[in-house]
Design an enzyme around this catalytic site. Structure first.
Site, PDB file in Angstrom:
ATOM      1  N   CYS A  37      -7.183  13.183  -9.740  1.00 40.74           N
ATOM      2  CA  CYS A  37      -7.273  12.051  -9.204  1.00 40.74           C
ATOM      3  C   CYS A  37      -8.135  11.089  -9.813  1.00 40.74           C
ATOM      4  O   CYS A  37      -7.730  10.573 -11.157  1.00 40.74           O
ATOM      5  CB  CYS A  37      -7.648  11.803  -7.535  1.00 40.74           C
ATOM      6  SG  CYS A  37      -7.043  10.343  -6.645  1.00 40.74           S
ATOM      7  N   HIS A  69      -3.418  16.087  -5.912  1.00 37.38           N
ATOM      8  CA  HIS A  69      -4.335  16.921  -5.283  1.00 37.38           C
ATOM      9  C   HIS A  69      -3.971  18.271  -5.259  1.00 37.38           C
ATOM     10  O   HIS A  69      -3.611  18.713  -4.282  1.00 37.38           O
ATOM     11  CB  HIS A  69      -5.292  16.205  -4.111  1.00 37.38           C
ATOM     12  CG  HIS A  69      -6.043  15.025  -4.390  1.00 37.38           C
ATOM     13  ND1 HIS A  69      -7.192  15.137  -4.312  1.00 37.38           N
ATOM     14  CD2 HIS A  69      -5.515  13.765  -4.295  1.00 37.38           C
ATOM     15  CE1 HIS A  69      -7.737  14.044  -4.341  1.00 37.38           C
ATOM     16  NE2 HIS A  69      -6.787  13.128  -4.283  1.00 37.38           N
ATOM     17  N   GLU A  91      -5.856  21.006  -5.070  1.00 37.17           N
ATOM     18  CA  GLU A  91      -6.424  21.895  -4.264  1.00 37.17           C
ATOM     19  C   GLU A  91      -6.202  21.540  -2.547  1.00 37.17           C
ATOM     20  O   GLU A  91      -6.334  22.626  -2.078  1.00 37.17           O
ATOM     21  CB  GLU A  91      -7.933  21.351  -4.342  1.00 37.17           C
ATOM     22  CG  GLU A  91      -8.315  20.014  -3.461  1.00 37.17           C
ATOM     23  CD  GLU A  91      -7.966  18.530  -4.307  1.00 37.17           C
ATOM     24  OE1 GLU A  91      -8.429  17.540  -3.970  1.00 37.17           O
ATOM     25  OE2 GLU A  91      -7.057  18.846  -5.326  1.00 37.17           O
TER      26      GLU A  91
END
Length: 205
Positions: free
Chosen positions: A64, A169, A171
């Site tokens: 990001c 993202h 994660e």
């Protein structure tokens, strides 16, 4: 600083995470009226982290804001605010759904690091940003985009520069069980382990 240098002696890889807006002064632009919160201290810290990682040639994954920071560090620019600066509104880049819930597709370029890591030509992701890569940095290319054309991944043309930036993202999706997104971190750990092995070999000489 000395503390940062000592920290980097213990690192074999770096993740640049999300956060506030990058100061437009970093890419020679006047602040937009829609610019969000800017933390110049964090900017200085994050750019210093990236600089040290590049000097040591350890692998870097930018997520990001991290992708945007990599782009700016290498001479690229950013949209300061997509809603007011980008004409195509077909994709909502500031979702209200949970970060782990995929809301749109990202098309991955052939012969790219993202394709090699994931093995996929399409990724399903979510979006939580109002800034994005505008002009891709010299020596880099965009290797993933949403259907509206917004850049979702950048990587260097020279594979010896060990950085990768993604706008989404991975994660959040990985924690929710997305095995494809988990591959970004597997790749980073493997690259870091390769760096560690090389460092150990050097110490034994």
């Amino acid at each position: 600083t000395a503390d940062l240098s000592r920290l980097f002696e213990r690192l074999d890889g770096l993740v640049l995470i999300g956060g506030g807006d990058v100061d437009p002064a970093r890419f020679d632009a006047e602040p937009s009226a829609a610019l969000g919160h800017v933390d110049t201290v964090r900017d200085a810290y994050d750019f210093a982290l990236l600089d040290r990682a590049l000097r040591r040639n350890i692998p870097v994954l930018g997520i990001c804001r991290g992708e945007q920071l990599i782009n700016v560090a290498f001479g690229g620019t950013l949209y300061q605010d997509l809603p007011s600066e980008y004409a195509d509104r077909s994709v909502n880049h500031s979702q209200s759904l949970p970060s782990s819930e995929a809301t749109h597709a990202v098309t991955v370029a052939e012969e790219s690091l993202v394709r090699r890591i994931t093995g996929a030509d399409t990724l399903w992701t979510n979006s939580f940003h109002h800034q994005a890569v505008r002009d891709v940095a010299p020596g880099f290319r965009a290797t993933a985009r949403t259907r509206d054309g917004v850049v979702e991944a950048i990587e260097p043309l020279d594979p010896r520069i060990r950085v990768l930036g993604v706008q989404f993202h991975p994660e959040a999706h990985a924690v929710a069980g997305d095995t494809t997104m988990r591959k970004f971190f597997v790749h980073l750990v493997r690259e870091a382990a390769r760096e560690m092995s090389g460092s150990l070999a050097e110490r034994k000489r």
